[in-house]
Design an enzyme around this catalytic site. Sequence first.
Site, mmCIF file in Angstrom:
data_model
loop_
_atom_site.group_PDB
_atom_site.id
_atom_site.type_symbol
_atom_site.label_atom_id
_atom_site.label_comp_id
_atom_site.label_asym_id
_atom_site.label_seq_id
_atom_site.Cartn_x
_atom_site.Cartn_y
_atom_site.Cartn_z
ATOM 1 N N GLN A 76 12.002 0.252 15.304
ATOM 2 C CA GLN A 76 12.191 -0.898 14.408
ATOM 3 C C GLN A 76 13.580 -0.860 13.764
ATOM 4 O OE1 GLN A 76 9.177 -2.559 11.513
ATOM 5 N NE2 GLN A 76 10.236 -1.168 10.143
ATOM 6 N N TYR A 92 0.847 -1.189 0.000
ATOM 7 C CA TYR A 92 0.000 0.000 0.000
ATOM 8 C C TYR A 92 0.887 1.245 0.000
ATOM 9 C CZ TYR A 92 -4.550 2.149 0.180
ATOM 10 O OH TYR A 92 -5.688 2.840 -0.162
ATOM 11 N N GLY A 146 12.777 3.063 7.250
ATOM 12 C CA GLY A 146 12.408 4.451 7.488
ATOM 13 C C GLY A 146 12.591 4.857 8.945
ATOM 14 N N GLN A 147 12.981 6.113 9.126
ATOM 15 C CA GLN A 147 13.078 6.662 10.487
ATOM 16 C C GLN A 147 11.696 6.736 11.140
ATOM 17 O OE1 GLN A 147 14.601 10.710 10.921
ATOM 18 N NE2 GLN A 147 13.823 10.763 13.015
ATOM 19 N N GLN A 159 3.566 -10.159 13.140
ATOM 20 C CA GLN A 159 3.842 -8.913 13.854
ATOM 21 C C GLN A 159 2.576 -8.172 14.263
ATOM 22 O OE1 GLN A 159 6.074 -7.383 10.368
ATOM 23 N NE2 GLN A 159 5.171 -5.407 10.845
ATOM 24 N N HIS A 190 3.196 4.501 -0.378
ATOM 25 C CA HIS A 190 3.091 5.959 -0.369
ATOM 26 C C HIS A 190 4.494 6.489 -0.625
ATOM 27 C CE1 HIS A 190 4.827 5.519 3.590
ATOM 28 N NE2 HIS A 190 3.789 4.808 3.997
ATOM 29 N N ARG A 224 -1.547 3.432 7.160
ATOM 30 C CA ARG A 224 -2.711 3.465 8.054
ATOM 31 C C ARG A 224 -3.434 4.807 8.027
ATOM 32 N NH1 ARG A 224 0.704 -0.150 11.405
ATOM 33 N NH2 ARG A 224 -0.461 -2.107 11.666
ATOM 34 N N HIS A 262 7.558 4.856 1.188
ATOM 35 C CA HIS A 262 8.074 3.626 0.570
ATOM 36 C C HIS A 262 8.880 3.946 -0.686
ATOM 37 C CE1 HIS A 262 4.214 1.933 2.451
ATOM 38 N NE2 HIS A 262 5.169 1.231 3.035
HETATM 39 P P1 AMP Z 1 5.561 -0.602 6.147
HETATM 40 O O1 AMP Z 1 5.060 -0.978 4.782
HETATM 41 O O2 AMP Z 1 4.670 0.354 6.861
HETATM 42 O O3 AMP Z 1 5.974 -1.799 6.968
HETATM 43 O O4 AMP Z 1 6.896 0.217 5.900
HETATM 44 C C1 AMP Z 1 7.943 -0.284 5.124
HETATM 45 C C2 AMP Z 1 9.156 0.593 5.301
HETATM 46 O O5 AMP Z 1 8.837 1.919 4.918
HETATM 47 C C3 AMP Z 1 9.646 0.645 6.758
HETATM 48 O O6 AMP Z 1 11.063 0.639 6.765
HETATM 49 C C4 AMP Z 1 9.093 1.965 7.221
HETATM 50 O O7 AMP Z 1 9.871 2.550 8.254
HETATM 51 C C5 AMP Z 1 9.208 2.789 5.959
HETATM 52 N N1 AMP Z 1 8.293 3.937 6.032
HETATM 53 C C6 AMP Z 1 6.969 3.901 6.339
HETATM 54 N N2 AMP Z 1 6.471 5.156 6.357
HETATM 55 C C7 AMP Z 1 7.507 5.981 6.071
HETATM 56 C C8 AMP Z 1 7.628 7.410 5.957
HETATM 57 N N3 AMP Z 1 6.594 8.225 6.125
HETATM 58 N N4 AMP Z 1 8.847 7.910 5.659
HETATM 59 C C9 AMP Z 1 9.919 7.094 5.490
HETATM 60 N N5 AMP Z 1 9.858 5.758 5.579
HETATM 61 C C10 AMP Z 1 8.668 5.209 5.864
#
Ligand code: AMP
Length: 294
Positions: free
Chosen positions: A153, A32, A147-148, A61, A34, A187, A37
Amino acid sequence: MLVCRTISEIRGFVRQARARSQTIGFVPTMGYFHEGHLTLMREAKKACDVVVVSIFVNPLQFGPQEDFNEYPRDFERDKRLAAEVGVDALFTPPVEEMYPAGFSTHVEVAGLTQCLCGLSRPGHFRGVTTVVAKLFNIVLPDRAYFGQKDAQQALVIKRMVRDLNMPLEIVTVPTVREPDGLAMSSRNVYLGPREREAARVLYRSLKLAERAVAGGEMDVARLLEIVRQEIASEPLAQIDYAEIRSLPDLEPLARLQGPGLLALAVRIGKTRLIDNTILNPGNSGGAGDAFNYV
Ligand code: AMP
């Protein structure tokens, strides 16, 4: 762009890339997509010959009362966006491919996972480290991008890589935000219009804390009071946690002496959002773009 659903297919792709001496960048995600990613993918593309992205909503998780079933999914859109960024291979395994019957091995990082999201989401990080260790073993990347936004994590993954001598580099990328400051997150689609407005309070409170640090406030209790007051001013917001902890060990702090992580988890209605910033007394309150601490 190659799309693989099985471990043997993606391993075949990786084997060929390695045979050509190409470096492999890896971005694990739950899909999903954005701009957050896509930024990780672009960073990987800049530094590596070949980029592999995984999309896997990892049941391990999610807690039993959490949003595994509702988690947003749109594979066709994700595929198009990844191809546009120049991703070379997408790995999208079904749950049975990752966790076949009889699966019984887990990876757990102690200490770092016993605070913040580790307390509010028991078992969450064990699920994350287990799936990420598996994905690293499958993709064998030279670099993996996180991502920060999910600072704890990133710290936990770095510790796992160090402790288990995994032969790759972890790269963290600054949080990508909406124009009004809200951290991008899959989310965010859960938020109704009034909730979306209320969600701005997270970023506002982070900025207030940064400004207070820039003005010389180093007392953690007083900084947290500023943050809590701001969040309390938003009737739809409920604090799960608001804490300032040391980097990179996430120990409690009474005073800021070096960079500290201000981490928030806030419920807006039913949606739990997280955000964070690095409070850095040496850098006018915030860490700026250089994110060298997580
Ligand atoms: P997720 O799909 O939410 O598990 O995120 C996948 C990766 O994208 C993880 O390393 C997250 O930390 C990173 N991520 C999610 N949102 C952001 C954001 N707004 N800015 C930078 N990295 C992000």
